[in-house]
Design an enzyme around this catalytic site. Structure first.
Site, mmCIF file in Angstrom:
data_model
loop_
_atom_site.group_PDB
_atom_site.id
_atom_site.type_symbol
_atom_site.label_atom_id
_atom_site.label_comp_id
_atom_site.label_asym_id
_atom_site.label_seq_id
_atom_site.Cartn_x
_atom_site.Cartn_y
_atom_site.Cartn_z
ATOM 1 N N LYS A 1 9.845 -100.895 -25.064
ATOM 2 C CA LYS A 1 9.230 -101.276 -26.337
ATOM 3 C C LYS A 1 8.080 -102.279 -26.126
ATOM 4 C CE LYS A 1 11.794 -98.706 -29.029
ATOM 5 N NZ LYS A 1 11.237 -97.494 -29.667
ATOM 6 N N TYR B 1 15.279 -100.624 -22.534
ATOM 7 C CA TYR B 1 14.793 -100.483 -23.912
ATOM 8 C C TYR B 1 13.755 -101.566 -24.221
ATOM 9 C CZ TYR B 1 15.278 -99.840 -29.030
ATOM 10 O OH TYR B 1 15.064 -99.600 -30.368
#
Ligand SMILES: NC(=O)c1ccc[n+]([C@@H]2O[C@H](COP(=O)([O-])OP(=O)(O)OC[C@H]3O[C@@H](n4cnc5c(N)ncnc54)[C@H](OP(=O)(O)O)[C@@H]3O)[C@@H](O)[C@H]2O)c1
Length: 254
Positions: free
Chosen positions: A159, A155
């Site tokens: 991002k 994640y």
């Protein structure tokens, strides 16, 4: 009516931040494509917006699959009269696990959904925007694009990639009328956060205490930033990552 006459594709718009953005865009005068995996949820949101006298079209798609991402771009463009003026890449989810145990399939899924779909949709809808010399892309990133949190390797990587994707597209397309920006939310009270809290992965009380404003954000507060970045109030803003986090990133004490 800051988006009057515009057309918008908002991914992950059946819940949480994406739903807040779809509602805000419709309220500001945009025709919106609502999309997520669940067709039933897409339809329900489109109907809710329709009842307010605004235009919304439901197009379900699984954005972890590149062929579905491309199909969504094509279908959204035709449903919106041949043009997507605003793209909001928002659909995203973390997979939480110690990095040493993170299954390869989960790593790949997280990057496909949180980063690769953002690229493909930007490319597909960006072509039309570039040819019309007009368009705005808003990517929903996270404070995790800058700050490392344990057990969220894929994640955080995704991002961080979204932040750089935003900047590279922004500088390539700046001279051609297409702006590309990102929003980096801190913790926001959505189903995702409630679900992680229910599993004991997150503690909402502690998160509120860690946030200088002493609370989690609301989807509507992120939506306001998206409306601003997509609107003509932001005509000289491109390549920015706007933090919407109640002070989380600024805080560096105990
Ligand atoms: N909430 C936070 O605290 C927070 C903080 C920072 C950043 N963010 C970012 O904000 C964005 C939205 O988060 P949220 O908290 O609003 O999430 P959420 O409440 O879990 O909603 C996620 C949305 O994405 C859709 N979605 C999930 N997987 C999908 C897939 N494979 N294909 C297509 N659609 C999919 C979901 O619908 P279906 O399940 O029906 O597909 C739903 O509409 C994400 O990019 C997240 O990383 C959130």
């Amino acid at each position: 009516m800051r988006l009057q006459g515009k057309t918008a594709l908002v991914t992950g718009s059946t819940r949480g931040i994406g739903l807040g953005i779809a509602r805000a865009f419709a309220r500001e005068g945009a025709a919106v494509v609502v999309t997520a995996r669940s067709g039933k949820d897409c339809q329900a949101v489109a109907e809710e917006i329709g009842k307010e006298g605004r235009r919304a079209i439901a197009i379900p798609a699984d954005l972890s699959k590149s062929e579905e991402v491309r199909r969504l771009a094509r279908d959204a463009e035709s449903a919106l009269g041949g043009r997507v003026d605003i793209l909001v890449n928002n659909a995203g989810q973390p997979r939480v696990a110690p990095s040493v145990e993170l299954p390869e399939a989960d790593y790949r899924y997280t990057l496909d959904l949180n980063l690769n779909a953002y690229f493909l949709l930007s490319q597909e809808t960006g072509r039309g925007m570039l040819s019309r010399r007009s368009g705005a892309i808003v990517n929903v990133s996270s404070v995790n694009g800058t700050l490392a949190f344990p057990q969220r390797l894929a994640y955080c990587v995704a991002k961080a990639g979204v932040n750089m994707l935003t900047k590279v597209l922004a500088i390539e397309w700046a001279g051609q009328g297409v702006r590309v920006n990102a929003i980096a939310p801190g913790y926001v009270a959505t189903e995702m956060v409630k679900g992680l809290a229910a599993k004991g992965i997150l503690d909402q009380e502690r998160l509120s205490r860690r946030t200088p404003m002493g609370r989690l954000g609301l989807p509507e507060e992120v939506a306001e930033a998206a409306v601003f970045l997509a609107s003509d109030a932001a005509t000289f803003i491109t390549g920015s990552v706007l933090t919407v986090d109640g002070g989380w990133m600024a805080y560096g004490y105990l």
